[in-house]
Design an enzyme around this catalytic site. Sequence first.
Site, PDB file in Angstrom:
ATOM      1  CB  CYS A  48      -1.044  -0.080   1.070  1.00 42.64           C
ATOM      2  SG  CYS A  48      -2.165  -1.602   1.321  1.00 42.64           S
ATOM      3  CG  ASP A  49       0.634   3.883  -2.984  1.00 37.42           C
ATOM      4  OD1 ASP A  49      -0.589   4.020  -2.730  1.00 37.42           O
ATOM      5  OD2 ASP A  49       1.133   3.853  -4.167  1.00 37.42           O
TER       6      ASP A  49
END
Length: 507
Positions: A48-49
């Site tokens: 995830c970012d």
Amino acid sequence: MISEGTVAPSFELPALVDGDRRRVALDDYVGEDVVILAFYPADFNPACDGESCDLDELDLFTMQKDVRILGVSPDSVYSHRAFAEQYGLNVPLLSDTDHDVAGEYGIDFVDDIGQQLIERGVAVIDHDGVVQYTWSTADLTELPAVEPIKDAIAATGGDDTAFARYRVGHAHYTEGRRAFTSAMGAYQDSEWMLSQNDFQQARKEFAEAEDRFDTALRFVDDDGQAAIYEGAKTKANALWQAADWMAESASDYSSGSGAAGQEWRDDAERPLETARSYEEPPDPDDWPPEMDDLEKAETERASVLPTTEDPEDATLDVDIDAEVEAADDAPETADRGAGSSGPEPADDAASESEAAAATDDGDDAIGDAELEAIQAELEATHPESEPTPEEVTEEPTAMVDAPPDSVAAGDDADEEGEDLAALQAELAAEQPERPEEVPTESTTMVDAPPERETSEESVDEERETDDDPEEAGDYSTPNDEFGGYVTPDTGPVSGSDSDEDGTETED
């Protein structure tokens, strides 16, 4: 990970569904939808970012009918809430904090530093609860491919699954027809609120039926059955639209908006025409059907709603020019025949229209005899004429009420005038004026009473006598006890006294 073709293990876990905490079981969805189990290592994992997460692409499958996605990780429900809010996820997130479900599906492991984790994995489960596709990886940054998942979903189903979906859709369709029939009966009886509720119920049932028929169409392999499912879907969709617009019509009628209600009613005729062009979906108990499809060869156009004729059918079958000429000749003949007795107009408008018609008729002018006849007719119709200006009399505008017969003219008015003068004279005799008061002009419309006949010389003599104390005899003395003067004859007086003849004397 678990092998394809095996029965998916059942489970029940705490979950976050649409922002609420609840428990979710796999059996709640198997048999109704194709289930995708999406295992992921943790919330806010390395894949995830700041803008996307590892479940974004799988979240898109929620837009597909009969497909349910369940995300599973070892995090708590409270962590799931923050994770879902951060990335706007719509899928249910299940909490496998004890790794029990991960162990049954064979994706739990311990990393090199002793952490108990789960792999990232995907399992596609069909309507029968059988695993049709699996994929997993221990790489926390690797994401699953979407195309194989789509193919696995398309491969699930078959004729049996399609028929199961059709059976559920037909049950909803039957309930929709029942509610729609009840709604139309209430609509015809102007029971607007009851009609609106039944139409709304019918709309809901037809929507469910359309979804099930559409699912059956996607899962079916037999092209012959596909035509049946397609026709059932089209008819359910048309009835759903008709029920929606009829509900709006009933709502407008109940609120007094008849024009808007009629517009909705007219709009509902179009989907009803479409629905009438298809046969009723066959009963699942009579399967397979004998027909190839549901579309009728010749559509019956009979409708419970009013229809309008085409403009081409509304043409006139008469010669307009000939009719106009005949109409021009008719008034002249009627006037000639009615000259002896004369028509009896019903009202002013009829009299004026007949007079105008007589004036415009032909090129012949109206004779004096005809004109006198018309005037006689008008006078007979209006016997009461307006009074002439000479007959109008002005009513008195006096500030006091006039006597009842004051509006009479001639000798009566003169006699009443004399009586009024005599009455004024009597009033003047009873209430004489005081010499020192300045008379004021009367503001009434009635003539003032005649003035007293008192000569200026007598008034001056009285004033001179009062002003000369020697001639008048100053025999009055002040009396403080009575607040005035004391005279030998009359006793104490104050201000002024009146003589017997009504003449006032100042002190």
